[in-house]
Design a protein around this motif. Structure first.
Motif, mmCIF file in Angstrom:
data_model
loop_
_atom_site.group_PDB
_atom_site.id
_atom_site.type_symbol
_atom_site.label_atom_id
_atom_site.label_comp_id
_atom_site.label_asym_id
_atom_site.label_seq_id
_atom_site.Cartn_x
_atom_site.Cartn_y
_atom_site.Cartn_z
ATOM 1 N N GLY A 254 -35.662 -20.178 9.451
ATOM 2 C CA GLY A 254 -36.996 -19.904 9.948
ATOM 3 C C GLY A 254 -37.274 -18.422 10.062
ATOM 4 N N ASN A 255 -38.437 -18.119 10.632
ATOM 5 C CA ASN A 255 -38.859 -16.740 10.827
ATOM 6 C C ASN A 255 -39.941 -16.717 11.898
ATOM 7 N N PRO A 256 -40.435 -15.525 12.285
ATOM 8 C CA PRO A 256 -41.427 -15.463 13.356
ATOM 9 C C PRO A 256 -42.739 -16.183 13.037
ATOM 10 N N PHE A 257 -43.025 -16.384 11.775
ATOM 11 C CA PHE A 257 -44.316 -16.963 11.398
ATOM 12 C C PHE A 257 -44.300 -18.489 11.399
ATOM 13 N N ILE A 258 -43.182 -19.080 10.963
ATOM 14 C CA ILE A 258 -43.110 -20.546 10.937
ATOM 15 C C ILE A 258 -42.248 -21.103 12.063
ATOM 16 N N GLY A 259 -41.599 -20.202 12.806
ATOM 17 C CA GLY A 259 -40.738 -20.612 13.911
ATOM 18 C C GLY A 259 -39.276 -20.452 13.553
ATOM 19 N N HIS A 260 -38.504 -20.064 14.544
ATOM 20 C CA HIS A 260 -37.064 -19.864 14.355
ATOM 21 C C HIS A 260 -36.302 -21.152 14.617
ATOM 22 N N ARG A 261 -35.200 -21.310 13.899
ATOM 23 C CA ARG A 261 -34.228 -22.376 14.150
ATOM 24 C C ARG A 261 -32.861 -21.712 14.054
ATOM 25 N N LYS A 262 -32.345 -21.320 15.217
ATOM 26 C CA LYS A 262 -31.091 -20.564 15.275
ATOM 27 C C LYS A 262 -30.058 -21.363 16.069
ATOM 28 N N PHE A 263 -28.785 -21.206 15.683
ATOM 29 C CA PHE A 263 -27.692 -21.886 16.372
ATOM 30 C C PHE A 263 -26.409 -21.096 16.189
ATOM 31 N N THR A 264 -25.668 -20.923 17.271
ATOM 32 C CA THR A 264 -24.334 -20.340 17.193
ATOM 33 C C THR A 264 -23.359 -21.249 17.920
ATOM 34 N N GLN A 265 -22.186 -21.428 17.324
ATOM 35 C CA GLN A 265 -21.114 -22.197 17.944
ATOM 36 C C GLN A 265 -19.852 -21.343 17.927
ATOM 37 N N ILE A 266 -19.218 -21.255 19.081
ATOM 38 C CA ILE A 266 -18.014 -20.443 19.238
ATOM 39 C C ILE A 266 -16.879 -21.329 19.731
ATOM 40 N N HIS A 267 -15.720 -21.165 19.114
ATOM 41 C CA HIS A 267 -14.516 -21.875 19.539
ATOM 42 C C HIS A 267 -13.641 -20.893 20.306
ATOM 43 N N LEU A 268 -13.217 -21.279 21.513
ATOM 44 C CA LEU A 268 -12.373 -20.440 22.354
ATOM 45 C C LEU A 268 -10.999 -21.071 22.521
ATOM 46 N N THR A 269 -9.974 -20.242 22.548
ATOM 47 C CA THR A 269 -8.625 -20.687 22.871
ATOM 48 C C THR A 269 -8.077 -19.743 23.923
ATOM 49 N N LEU A 270 -7.679 -20.304 25.056
ATOM 50 C CA LEU A 270 -7.159 -19.529 26.173
ATOM 51 C C LEU A 270 -5.634 -19.588 26.176
ATOM 52 N N TYR A 271 -5.025 -18.410 26.267
ATOM 53 C CA TYR A 271 -3.566 -18.280 26.319
ATOM 54 C C TYR A 271 -3.167 -17.575 27.619
#
Length: 185
Positions: free
Chosen positions: A111-128
């Motif tokens: 997407g963009n500002p004119f037609i609308g945004h479709r954004k997604f972020t996925q983060i994988h975490l590992t704790l040690y």
């Protein structure tokens, strides 16, 4: 009058949907935290790793500073909760203390500002802790830019998802349950 009621309902629904739908953290029922210690200091790489594959927008990586943005935002959000985040260029999960490995599994920028945004972020975490793996978590957030948000850039809207990821990571670090899924997953 009926028109105004319908308009108000539609407007509030669109607003909540565009802003990510509110707090949608998923908790594991009857899950025990991986540690009962309060994490006070944690080390993370200064640059977040990227999972290769089709779910990573190369354009977003080229245009936005997402790889350094997550550690910076996590440092800010964690400090608000009393957790010190140290960043390093030589990340080694076998070091003494708490280490947090982070990796983007998805970066979707459509997407963009004119037609609308479709954004997604996925983060994988590992704790040690002291080289031993304690727990893993997956954090995902989406955004459409927000209703009446004006003409936001793709990087700005993606940045909002990364900020929400950092807030979720901070919450998880307070009670790190293994295999947690948080946000819009």
């Amino acid at each position: 009058m009926r028109f105004l009621s319908a308009f108000a309902l539609l407007s509030s629904t669109l607003f909540l949907t565009a802003c990510g739908g509110g707090d949608q953290n998923v908790r594991l029922q009857n899950a025990e935290p991986a540690t009962t210690d309060a994490i006070q200091t944690i080390t993370i790489a200064r640059v977040t790793d990227i999972q290769s594959g089709p779910h990573i927008s190369q354009a977003a990586l080229n245009e936005c500073e997402l790889q350094t943005q997550f550690p910076e935002l996590l440092t800010q959000k964690a400090a608000e909760k009393g957790i010190t985040v140290q960043t390093t260029t030589d990340f080694d999960q076998t070091e003494k203390g708490y280490q947090l490995a982070a990796r983007y599994d998805q970066i979707i920028s459509e997407g963009n500002p004119f037609i609308g945004h479709r954004k997604f972020t996925q983060i994988h975490l590992t704790l040690y802790k002291d080289g031993d793996k304690l727990a893993e978590a997956d954090l995902g957030r989406h955004s459409g830019g927000g209703m009446f948000a004006g003409y936001k850039s793709s990087c700005s809207v993606l940045g909002r998802t990364v900020e929400a990821n950092a807030e979720d990571a901070t919450l998880w670090l307070q009670t790190p349950v293994d295999k947690a899924r948080m946000g819009n997953l």
